[in-house]
Structure formats: C-alpha cells, structure tokens
Design an enzyme around this catalytic site. Structure first.
Site, short mmCIF file in Angstrom:
data_model
loop_
_atom_site.label_atom_id
_atom_site.label_comp_id
_atom_site.label_asym_id
_atom_site.label_seq_id
_atom_site.Cartn_x
_atom_site.Cartn_y
_atom_site.Cartn_z
CD GLU A 1 -6.75 16.89 -1.94
OE1 GLU A 1 -7.09 17.09 -0.76
OE2 GLU A 1 -6.80 17.76 -2.83
CG ASP A 2 -4.52 15.86 1.50
OD1 ASP A 2 -4.24 17.05 1.66
OD2 ASP A 2 -5.59 15.37 1.89
CE LYS B 1 -10.45 18.96 -2.18
NZ LYS B 1 -9.07 19.35 -1.99
CB THR C 1 2.74 22.56 1.37
OG1 THR C 1 1.66 21.92 2.05
CG2 THR C 1 3.90 21.58 1.25
CB ALA C 2 -1.16 25.41 3.71
CB ALA D 1 6.66 27.68 7.95
CE1 TYR E 1 15.01 1.33 3.38
CE2 TYR E 1 12.71 0.88 2.90
CZ TYR E 1 13.70 1.76 3.22
OH TYR E 1 13.41 3.09 3.38
#
Length: 398
Positions: free
Chosen positions: A238-239, A167, A297-298, A295, A110
């Site tokens: 995207e996403d 997309k 990102t969109a 509430a 890690y």
C-alpha cells in the site's frame, strides 16, 4: 490555545530563544535543554532548580566529555545509537557535536552506518510478529506500507500506518474479510519529511529514508518472515513510493500472493470502464489513441494492462505501446528525458515530435500541446493536479 514552549527571536541581527516552558518541561524538550550548562540565573528563571546537579558544566566542557564518550564506543553502530540517544535528550549538544566533527560524524549519522541500523530493525521483525502470538492459519491478509507515497501527499513516516488500517477496513466492508484475520504493518526505513524529523513527538526512526541495498534487504526480510509465519496470507503493498512500488511488486508477486491496488486495482477499475466505452464506440481498442495524464505507478499500470489486452488480441507489444502518449512531471515521456524504468516503454521517439506544431513556435510537451498534436480518442487522468481537463483540452479529442 496553549503557547508553544519556545520561539526563536531575532533582534538586531542576533538570534535568541525565548523560552515559555517551565520546570521539567524545559528539561524534557531536547531543543531547549542545555542540561548542566544552564547558569544559576537561568535555573531560577526557568524553575529548574533542584532538577539538575548543583554544579555547572559549560557547553564546551560537555562537548569534550561527550566526544570522549563517543570515541570510546566500540562499533560504528554503537556510536550511531549513542548519538541518537543524545539527540533525543539534548539537541543543542547533539548538533554542536556533529557540527564540530562533521567529517567524522557524517559516516555515522548517515551512510554507511545507517544501513547497519536498518539491519538492527530487520532483527526485530521476527520478534514483532512472534509477539502477536498468531498461528500460520490465523492471518488471511497483511496490508503493509512504507509510507512514502501516501494518498498523493507523499512521505508520512510511521504515521502512514493509518492508511494500512483504513485499507483493512475497506477489505472488511467491501470484501467481507474478518478484521481479526488482517494485519496492518508499517515498514519504517526512515523519513525524508523534515517536519516529522523536527517534531519531538515523532515516534518513527529519526533519520533520512534509507534506499538501495539496505532498503531491499529490509523488505526482503519482512517478506521472508511473514511468508514463513503466515504462508496462506496475501501481501498487500500500500502506497509505496514510485521508485519502489512496481519493483517490489514484481519482485515478490511470484513469492507470495501479492497485490498493489495503486498499480493493479486502479488499472482493473479503469480498464473495465474503458472496455465498456470501447464496445460502445464501435472502434476496436487497438485503433484508439490514448493519452494518460499522470504517468506514475497508477497511470502506467493502466497502460500496461491495456497493452496486455491488445497483445491478447494479436498486436505486438511494441505496436500496443505505440498507442499511448503518457505525461509525467516533465511533460510527455520522450526519448532523452530522465524517467523511471517502468515509464521508459512509453517514451515517444524524438523523430515523431519534429513534425509537431507548437504554440508560440517553441517545443512544449505539456498536456495542451500533446492534445493538439495527437488528438486522442481516449483521455485518462491519473494526476493529482486538479482542473487539468478544461474545455480547451476535451475539445481536442476526436
């Protein structure tokens, strides 16, 4: 339907593994491969006689050998790669080794060594694009995802490349962009999806999702390479997960043409519909009270665009932001609540909430209470929660 190659069975408090696979399938499955530790009887039963050296080396002896080999690796990165190779081949040995030497192994598997591994991936970015053998005028659009926030279902690892492909198809079907002038990219900083990490068929990087400085350097190198090789291309993000989506967009929107449809595309469509409704209401936008359920990102992208429009009509930014009541996972955004930076401008002051009336007398900042106390004129839903807007919610609007 084929049977799983093995299963874990607990009898009288003792867990054992029942193996159904036979022959090379046993040795090819890292979760049941004991390597040369298999006894003679086990080799006969599993059909792996002749597939291994005839000598038997116990697991403890194997551990001593691989630990010596591990210690001989010249760098932390080479130790990381050595362990990764072992995990792909023999998970039993791998987990026993790191468990027996956990304090020594954790910094290798890690942080901080994983950051060096990401640097190695960075070195491969240019090679990957060069291998496409495309010129600077051959690409109009690059759709990239880091697969953390796929369609509301979260972290999907490298499988998220499917959303970039999908997309791209939308761009072709709806905007007429030639499919051969679009690239689909999956950025792979790891995954936190345990189902994927435990799947021996998973093709992505087998470690937890890298964050912080190492992640930022990874994305920065991607942008540097693609803007140098394809200077006319638009970068579509995207996403990306909520912790990175807005930050990445704001960082690179002035470096290259950039677009995040979760933030900007959703906002443009919703606001276009909303402005039409506002005109029909005979009440100016700045007089409306707006509740946004979701509430992320969109949702905040919609709020930000509406604030920009209100500012253009003469309101101050603070006045415009005060027209919004936004709800996230912990209910209404409010002072003192832990939230993301892009949500903070919409946090309601606690002094406002002191005068609210609550069902049952106890403070509650969920949608029902917000609707009852605010009585908004506009209600926007950007939450993945179905059935949130029942009659009891809608009738609270004014």
């Amino acid at each position: 339907m084929s049977r799983h190659p093995f299963e874990f069975v607990t009898e009288d408090g003792v867990e054992t593994v029942r193996v159904y696979a036979r022959g090379a399938d046993v040795l090819g499955n890292p979760m049941i491969n004991f390597g040369t530790a298999f006894t003679e009887q086990e080799r006969q039963d599993l059909g792996i006689e002749g597939l291994l050296p005839s000598g038997r080396i116990s697991l403890n002896t194997q551990l001593k050998r691989v630990y010596r080999q591990f210690r001989r690796q010249p760098t932390d990165l080479s130790k990381y790669l050595y362990l990764n190779t072992m995990q792909d081949r023999n998970e039993i040995l791998y987990y026993r080794l790191i468990t027996d030497h956990v304090e020594e192994m954790l910094p290798i598997i890690y942080t901080p060594t994983i950051g060096q591994a990401i640097q190695q991936y960075i070195a491969d970015i240019r090679v990957a694009f060069e291998n496409l053998m495309l010129g600077p005028d051959d690409v109009d659009l690059i759709v990239a995802t880091d697969s953390e926030g796929i369609l509301g279902i979260g972290d999907q690892g490298v499988g998220g490349v499917a959303i970039a492909v999908g997309k791209s198809a939308v761009y072709t079907a709806a905007a007429g962009i030639h499919p051969h002038r679009v690239l689909q990219v999956v950025l792979d900083p790891g995954t936190d999806n345990l189902d994927l990490l435990s799947d021996d068929g998973y093709l992505g990087a087998r470690h937890a999702r890298v964050r912080g400085k190492a992640y930022d350097e990874f994305v920065a190198e991607y942008v540097r390479v693609v803007t140098e090789m394809f200077p006319k291309a638009m970068l579509h993000w995207e996403d990306f997960g909520a912790s990175n989506a807005r930050r990445v967009l704001e960082t690179y929107r002035h470096v290259a043409p950039s677009f995040n449809d979760d933030i900007q595309g959703t906002a443009a469509v919703v606001v276009a519909a909303l402005l039409g409704a506002v005109r029909a209401s005979d009440r100016p936008l700045e007089q409306h009270k707006i509740v946004i359920h979701g509430a992320g990102t969109a949702g905040t992208g919609i709020a930000d665009l509406l604030v920009t429009i209100m500012e253009a009509d003469g309101m101050s930014r603070e006045e415009a932001q005060s027209r919004f009541w936004c709800l996230g996972r912990r209910g209404l955004l409010r002072e003192g609540l832990r939230m993301r930076d892009f949500q903070a401008p919409y946090a309601r002051p606690l002094s406002e909430l002191e005068s609210w009336q609550y069902s049952g007398g106890m403070p509650n900042y969920r949608l029902r209470e917000v609707m009852k106390n605010v009585q908004p004129t506009i209600l926007i839903g950007t939450s993945a929660r179905p059935g949130a807007f029942g009659e009891d919610i809608i009738t609270q609007m004014t």
